[in-house]
Design an enzyme around this catalytic site. Sequence first.
Site, PDB file in Angstrom:
ATOM      1  N   SER A 138      20.794  27.477 -57.003  1.00 16.55           N
ATOM      2  CA  SER A 138      19.453  27.988 -56.687  1.00 16.55           C
ATOM      3  C   SER A 138      18.967  28.850 -57.845  1.00 16.55           C
ATOM      4  O   SER A 138      19.792  29.387 -58.606  1.00 16.55           O
ATOM      5  CB  SER A 138      19.525  28.853 -55.423  1.00 16.55           C
ATOM      6  N   TYR A 151      22.513  36.367 -50.794  1.00 16.57           N
ATOM      7  CA  TYR A 151      22.297  34.985 -51.253  1.00 16.57           C
ATOM      8  C   TYR A 151      22.387  34.929 -52.774  1.00 16.57           C
ATOM      9  O   TYR A 151      22.984  34.001 -53.328  1.00 16.57           O
ATOM     10  CB  TYR A 151      20.943  34.497 -50.743  1.00 16.57           C
TER      11      TYR A 151
HETATM   12  N1  LIG Z   1      15.326  25.162 -49.371  1.00 17.47           N
HETATM   13  C1  LIG Z   1      15.284  25.908 -50.460  1.00 17.47           C
HETATM   14  O1  LIG Z   1      14.290  26.596 -50.738  1.00 17.47           O
HETATM   15  C2  LIG Z   1      16.453  25.911 -51.419  1.00 17.47           C
HETATM   16  C3  LIG Z   1      16.225  26.375 -52.716  1.00 17.47           C
HETATM   17  C4  LIG Z   1      17.283  26.396 -53.622  1.00 17.47           C
HETATM   18  C5  LIG Z   1      18.541  25.980 -53.227  1.00 17.47           C
HETATM   19  N2  LIG Z   1      18.740  25.547 -51.949  1.00 17.47           N
HETATM   20  C6  LIG Z   1      20.109  25.121 -51.598  1.00 17.47           C
HETATM   21  O2  LIG Z   1      20.081  23.736 -51.351  1.00 17.47           O
HETATM   22  C7  LIG Z   1      21.044  23.403 -50.358  1.00 17.47           C
HETATM   23  C8  LIG Z   1      20.359  22.632 -49.224  1.00 17.47           C
HETATM   24  O3  LIG Z   1      19.265  23.375 -48.773  1.00 17.47           O
HETATM   25  P1  LIG Z   1      18.253  22.773 -47.676  1.00 17.47           P
HETATM   26  O4  LIG Z   1      16.949  23.409 -47.905  1.00 17.47           O
HETATM   27  O5  LIG Z   1      18.378  21.310 -47.617  1.00 17.47           O
HETATM   28  O6  LIG Z   1      18.870  23.461 -46.370  1.00 17.47           O
HETATM   29  P2  LIG Z   1      19.290  22.892 -44.944  1.00 17.47           P
HETATM   30  O7  LIG Z   1      18.332  21.852 -44.485  1.00 17.47           O
HETATM   31  O8  LIG Z   1      19.529  24.097 -44.094  1.00 17.47           O
HETATM   32  O9  LIG Z   1      20.669  22.146 -45.240  1.00 17.47           O
HETATM   33  C9  LIG Z   1      21.910  22.775 -45.256  1.00 17.47           C
HETATM   34  C10 LIG Z   1      22.961  21.701 -45.040  1.00 17.47           C
HETATM   35  O10 LIG Z   1      24.252  22.293 -45.194  1.00 17.47           O
HETATM   36  C11 LIG Z   1      25.068  21.849 -44.135  1.00 17.47           C
HETATM   37  N3  LIG Z   1      26.112  22.831 -43.871  1.00 17.47           N
HETATM   38  C12 LIG Z   1      25.972  24.167 -43.730  1.00 17.47           C
HETATM   39  N4  LIG Z   1      27.156  24.732 -43.449  1.00 17.47           N
HETATM   40  C13 LIG Z   1      28.068  23.721 -43.427  1.00 17.47           C
HETATM   41  C14 LIG Z   1      29.460  23.660 -43.181  1.00 17.47           C
HETATM   42  N5  LIG Z   1      30.181  24.755 -42.891  1.00 17.47           N
HETATM   43  N6  LIG Z   1      30.077  22.464 -43.232  1.00 17.47           N
HETATM   44  C15 LIG Z   1      29.368  21.337 -43.509  1.00 17.47           C
HETATM   45  N7  LIG Z   1      28.048  21.345 -43.770  1.00 17.47           N
HETATM   46  C16 LIG Z   1      27.407  22.517 -43.709  1.00 17.47           C
HETATM   47  C17 LIG Z   1      24.115  21.687 -42.957  1.00 17.47           C
HETATM   48  O11 LIG Z   1      24.614  20.760 -42.030  1.00 17.47           O
HETATM   49  P3  LIG Z   1      25.207  21.099 -40.565  1.00 17.47           P
HETATM   50  O12 LIG Z   1      24.437  22.276 -40.039  1.00 17.47           O
HETATM   51  O13 LIG Z   1      24.972  19.831 -39.808  1.00 17.47           O
HETATM   52  O14 LIG Z   1      26.640  21.371 -40.816  1.00 17.47           O
HETATM   53  C18 LIG Z   1      22.908  21.111 -43.666  1.00 17.47           C
HETATM   54  O15 LIG Z   1      23.012  19.707 -43.759  1.00 17.47           O
HETATM   55  C19 LIG Z   1      21.706  24.699 -49.949  1.00 17.47           C
HETATM   56  O16 LIG Z   1      22.892  24.872 -50.684  1.00 17.47           O
HETATM   57  C20 LIG Z   1      20.673  25.751 -50.350  1.00 17.47           C
HETATM   58  O17 LIG Z   1      21.289  26.999 -50.602  1.00 17.47           O
HETATM   59  C21 LIG Z   1      17.734  25.489 -51.044  1.00 17.47           C
END
Ligand SMILES: NC(=O)c1ccc[n+]([C@@H]2O[C@H](COP(=O)([O-])OP(=O)(O)OC[C@H]3O[C@@H](n4cnc5c(N)ncnc54)[C@H](OP(=O)(O)O)[C@@H]3O)[C@@H](O)[C@H]2O)c1
Length: 260
Positions: A138, A151
Site C-alpha cells: 500500500s 496499518y
Molecule cells: N482498498 C484499498 O484502498 C487498498 C489500498 C492499498 C492496498 N490495499 C491492500 O490490498 C489488499 C486487498 O484489499 P481489498 O480492498 O481488496 O480488501 P478486501 O476486499 O477487504 O479483501 C481482503 C481479502 O483478504 C482476505 N483475508 C483477510 N484475512 C484473511 C485470512 N486470515 N486468511 C485468508 N484470507 C484473508 C479476505 O477474505 P476472507 O475474509 O474471505 O478471508 C479478502 O478476500 C489488502 O492487502 C489491502 O491492505 C487496499
Amino acid sequence: MTRRAVVTGASSGIGEAVVRALRASGWDAVGVARRADRLAALDAEVGSVSFAADLSREADVAALAAHLAASGPVHALVHVAGGARGADRVEDGDPAHWRWMFEANVLSAQLVTAALLPLLREGIRSGGGHADTVFVTSTAAQTAYAGGAGYNAAKAGESMLVHALRLELNGEPIRVVEIAPGMVHTEEFTRNRLGGDQTAADKLYEGVEHPLVADDVADVIAYALNTPGHVNLDLVTMRPVAQSAQHLLARGPLAPRPAE
Ligand SMILES: NC(=O)c1ccc[n+]([C@@H]2O[C@H](COP(=O)([O-])OP(=O)(O)OC[C@H]3O[C@@H](n4cnc5c(N)ncnc54)[C@H](OP(=O)(O)O)[C@@H]3O)[C@@H](O)[C@H]2O)c1
C-alpha cells in the site's frame, strides 16, 4: 504450458479481480481466502479452483501447500490478502486491531511465502522457466498519516519482507514484485476498517472522481505477470489521479485550470 497462480484474498475486492484478470489472460488460478461460499461462486463464474484457508493459521497454510503439491505445478503466488482495522491515534490504538493487522498483512505473507517457495521452485524445474511472487502492500507502507499508524506499520513491515525476499532470491529465476496502491474503492476494505460502518466508509470516497477500482490494480498485476520472465517490476506505486499524495486528495470534479 498453462501457468498456474495462487491468489490470496480472492473472496473479494482486488484478489477477486486478480483471479478474473488472470483467467482472462489464460492462467489457471487457485483463489484462497476464508469464505468458501464466495470463492465457490467465483470458481463457477470464471473457472478458477479455490481453496478455503485462514492464512493466519499455520495448519491451514500447510494444508494449502499440500493441496497445491498434489494438484499440479505452481508458477506464481499473488499475495493480496490483508487489510486494515481501525483509524485511531497511536495513543488510542486497540491492541486487538494492531495484532490483527500484523497477522493479516505481515505474518501471513511470511507463512504463505515460506510454504509456497518450494512449490514455485518445483514449477521452474518442471519446465516453467521462471516463477513469480507479487505482494499487494500500500502507499500506507511509504507515508504515515494521522490515524494510520497500525496499518502504516503493518504494510511497511510487509514491504520490508518483500525487499528482503528479493535479495534472498537473487540468483534464482523468481521475480519479486510489489504493488503499492493508494485509494482503491472496493466494497469491504474501508467498511471492515471502520467496524462495519457503511456510512463512514462511503464518506471516505465521497466526491472523489474516479478512485482506483479493483480491476485497475488487477490489470497491473496481470501485466507484471505476463511480461517476459526476466523483467521484474520491483515496485509499482499507483494512485488515482485525484490523490496526489496520501494527504492530498481532490474532491469534486477534476478539471483543467481555467485559461488566463
Ligand atoms: N482498498 C484499498 O484502498 C487498498 C489500498 C492499498 C492496498 N490495499 C491492500 O490490498 C489488499 C486487498 O484489499 P481489498 O480492498 O481488496 O480488501 P478486501 O476486499 O477487504 O479483501 C481482503 C481479502 O483478504 C482476505 N483475508 C483477510 N484475512 C484473511 C485470512 N486470515 N486468511 C485468508 N484470507 C484473508 C479476505 O477474505 P476472507 O475474509 O474471505 O478471508 C479478502 O478476500 C489488502 O492487502 C489491502 O491492505 C487496499
